[in-house]
Design an enzyme around this catalytic site. Sequence first.
Site, PDB file in Angstrom:
ATOM      1  N   GLU A   1       0.826  -1.204   0.000  1.00  0.00           N
ATOM      2  CA  GLU A   1       0.000   0.000   0.000  1.00  0.00           C
ATOM      3  C   GLU A   1       0.860   1.252   0.000  1.00  0.00           C
ATOM      4  O   GLU A   1       2.035   1.213   0.412  1.00  0.00           O
ATOM      5  CB  GLU A   1      -0.904   0.016   1.239  1.00  0.00           C
ATOM      6  CG  GLU A   1      -1.885  -1.138   1.272  1.00  0.00           C
ATOM      7  CD  GLU A   1      -2.945  -1.002   2.348  1.00  0.00           C
ATOM      8  OE1 GLU A   1      -3.857  -1.830   2.363  1.00  0.00           O
ATOM      9  OE2 GLU A   1      -2.847  -0.059   3.164  1.00  0.00           O
TER      10      GLU A   1
ATOM     11  N   ILE B   1       1.795  -2.496  -7.956  1.00  0.00           N
ATOM     12  CA  ILE B   1       1.204  -3.793  -8.275  1.00  0.00           C
ATOM     13  C   ILE B   1       1.540  -4.196  -9.707  1.00  0.00           C
ATOM     14  O   ILE B   1       1.065  -3.579 -10.672  1.00  0.00           O
ATOM     15  CB  ILE B   1      -0.324  -3.769  -8.070  1.00  0.00           C
ATOM     16  CG1 ILE B   1      -0.664  -3.274  -6.653  1.00  0.00           C
ATOM     17  CG2 ILE B   1      -0.916  -5.150  -8.345  1.00  0.00           C
ATOM     18  CD1 ILE B   1      -0.016  -4.051  -5.522  1.00  0.00           C
ATOM     19  N   THR B   2       2.367  -5.228  -9.861  1.00  0.00           N
ATOM     20  CA  THR B   2       2.726  -5.742 -11.178  1.00  0.00           C
ATOM     21  C   THR B   2       1.506  -6.379 -11.833  1.00  0.00           C
ATOM     22  O   THR B   2       0.787  -7.148 -11.206  1.00  0.00           O
ATOM     23  CB  THR B   2       3.863  -6.767 -11.066  1.00  0.00           C
ATOM     24  OG1 THR B   2       4.984  -6.140 -10.436  1.00  0.00           O
ATOM     25  CG2 THR B   2       4.283  -7.282 -12.434  1.00  0.00           C
TER      26      THR B   2
ATOM     27  N   GLU C   1       8.292 -16.248  -3.062  1.00  0.00           N
ATOM     28  CA  GLU C   1       8.541 -14.989  -3.783  1.00  0.00           C
ATOM     29  C   GLU C   1       9.995 -14.571  -3.642  1.00  0.00           C
ATOM     30  O   GLU C   1      10.634 -14.132  -4.611  1.00  0.00           O
ATOM     31  CB  GLU C   1       7.627 -13.884  -3.263  1.00  0.00           C
ATOM     32  CG  GLU C   1       7.851 -12.557  -3.994  1.00  0.00           C
ATOM     33  CD  GLU C   1       6.968 -11.427  -3.485  1.00  0.00           C
ATOM     34  OE1 GLU C   1       7.145 -10.290  -3.951  1.00  0.00           O
ATOM     35  OE2 GLU C   1       6.111 -11.686  -2.613  1.00  0.00           O
TER      36      GLU C   1
ATOM     37  N   ARG D   1      36.814  -6.811 -27.916  1.00  0.00           N
ATOM     38  CA  ARG D   1      37.196  -5.391 -27.795  1.00  0.00           C
ATOM     39  C   ARG D   1      38.701  -5.282 -27.622  1.00  0.00           C
ATOM     40  O   ARG D   1      39.273  -5.885 -26.706  1.00  0.00           O
ATOM     41  CB  ARG D   1      36.477  -4.775 -26.592  1.00  0.00           C
ATOM     42  CG  ARG D   1      36.903  -3.363 -26.250  1.00  0.00           C
ATOM     43  CD  ARG D   1      36.328  -2.331 -27.213  1.00  0.00           C
ATOM     44  NE  ARG D   1      36.442  -0.992 -26.660  1.00  0.00           N
ATOM     45  CZ  ARG D   1      37.470  -0.173 -26.890  1.00  0.00           C
ATOM     46  NH1 ARG D   1      38.485  -0.573 -27.643  1.00  0.00           N
ATOM     47  NH2 ARG D   1      37.482   1.036 -26.341  1.00  0.00           N
TER      48      ARG D   1
ATOM     49  N   GLN E   1      44.835  -7.818 -16.525  1.00  0.00           N
ATOM     50  CA  GLN E   1      44.678  -8.504 -15.247  1.00  0.00           C
ATOM     51  C   GLN E   1      43.624  -7.857 -14.355  1.00  0.00           C
ATOM     52  O   GLN E   1      42.826  -8.559 -13.715  1.00  0.00           O
ATOM     53  CB  GLN E   1      46.016  -8.547 -14.506  1.00  0.00           C
ATOM     54  CG  GLN E   1      45.959  -9.373 -13.231  1.00  0.00           C
ATOM     55  CD  GLN E   1      47.285  -9.371 -12.486  1.00  0.00           C
ATOM     56  OE1 GLN E   1      47.681  -8.361 -11.922  1.00  0.00           O
ATOM     57  NE2 GLN E   1      47.986 -10.497 -12.513  1.00  0.00           N
TER      58      GLN E   1
ATOM     59  N   GLY F   1      32.174   3.328 -22.573  1.00  0.00           N
ATOM     60  CA  GLY F   1      31.093   4.177 -23.067  1.00  0.00           C
ATOM     61  C   GLY F   1      29.947   3.385 -23.661  1.00  0.00           C
ATOM     62  O   GLY F   1      28.782   3.814 -23.587  1.00  0.00           O
TER      63      GLY F   1
ATOM     64  N   GLY G   1       9.489  -7.164  -3.030  1.00  0.00           N
ATOM     65  CA  GLY G   1       9.372  -8.403  -2.264  1.00  0.00           C
ATOM     66  C   GLY G   1       9.993  -8.318  -0.882  1.00  0.00           C
ATOM     67  O   GLY G   1      10.361  -9.335  -0.286  1.00  0.00           O
TER      68      GLY G   1
END
Length: 389
Positions: free
Chosen positions: A129, A159-160, A243, A269, A280, A341, A364
């Site tokens: 709530e 509320i999902t 949950e 990369r 390292q 970036g 939860g």
Amino acid sequence: MSSIYFTEEHELFRASFKDFLHKEVVPHIEKWEKTGTIERFIWKKFGEMGFFGLSYPEAYGGMNLDLFYTVVFLEELQKIHSSGFAAAMWAHAYLAMTHLNAEGSERIKQDYLAPSIAGEKIGALCITEPFGGSDVAGMKTTAVKQGDTYVINGSKTFITNGVYADYYVVAAKTSPEKGNKGISIFLMDTNTPGVSATKLDKLGWRASDTAEIAFDNVVIPATNLMGEEGKGFPYIMQHFALERLIMAINAHARAEYALDYTIDYMSKREAFGTTINKFQALRHTLVNHATDVEHCKIFNYAATARLNQGEYVVKEATMAKLKSTKVADETIYSCLQMLGGYGYMEEYPLARLLRDSRLGPIGGGTSEILREILSKMIIDQKDYQPAVK
């Protein structure tokens, strides 16, 4: 993958579910992230494939499978670049539907659980709530019995599935003077007069609809009471273990996804004449996170195995969520940094993953609340017990 917990059948299911997600879900993710609306057809497809019924009784269209099928379901949902979509699916299947199965009457199971398993109805669990948060016992929403009906007034938030659900599982106080012993659980159709839902704008989980819901003299049949009047608090507490384990598993899975993506990126990369996976400092940072994630994963699997055997793992589930969500945030933060970036760019997955992951230590039960629960159990020797059936 640990063969202690996963059989060949689990891995076949993993391969099948992964294939389904990449064919049926991934092509729509970017649209759903932008609109904040998950189209109804995908719920139906999940239902047709049996994905909502993994752990539910065959009598209502489920498959009554062990909880490690649910683990597979949760882990693979975290690897398609939308924790919001994942949340909509598991909040329906393991928050709302868990209460239908555990406390619902036979009529409710036939009319709501079976269609939920089939993907024909969408559910939302309404406990939190405004200004209440994790203080479940302090909820203000009331349900007053009048003849063969209850009249519900109050509000819920965060509320999902709250906007697009077909039904709510609502916690309300039937005896406010009794505190947490005066809470009851109700089923409510979302089109009932007096119900209104407002969509909330969130930092992450953009694909899922999250709502603030108001109840203004909402009248529902007395038969929509689920379980016994006044037993709502222990019902809620009992299901919190599942949950919290779900959120812990989600956390280790998204952290693992971030690591896998980053390892692949680092192998391609180049900087200063070599790929950055040869540096390292980066290597050691990454393996430290990988170690933490693996520890969480094994702990989460062990707790799931105990829950699967019917044990009341409230302490273990609370520990699992507390640790795993923290590790996930730290891991994803570092992984984004390793992309430089590009990690900050929306076309790469780490920016969204960082936002989505941040809800882990909040939803939860906040990490602060979890630490207090564990303090009571470990230091004060408080013994939480499941609801008496």
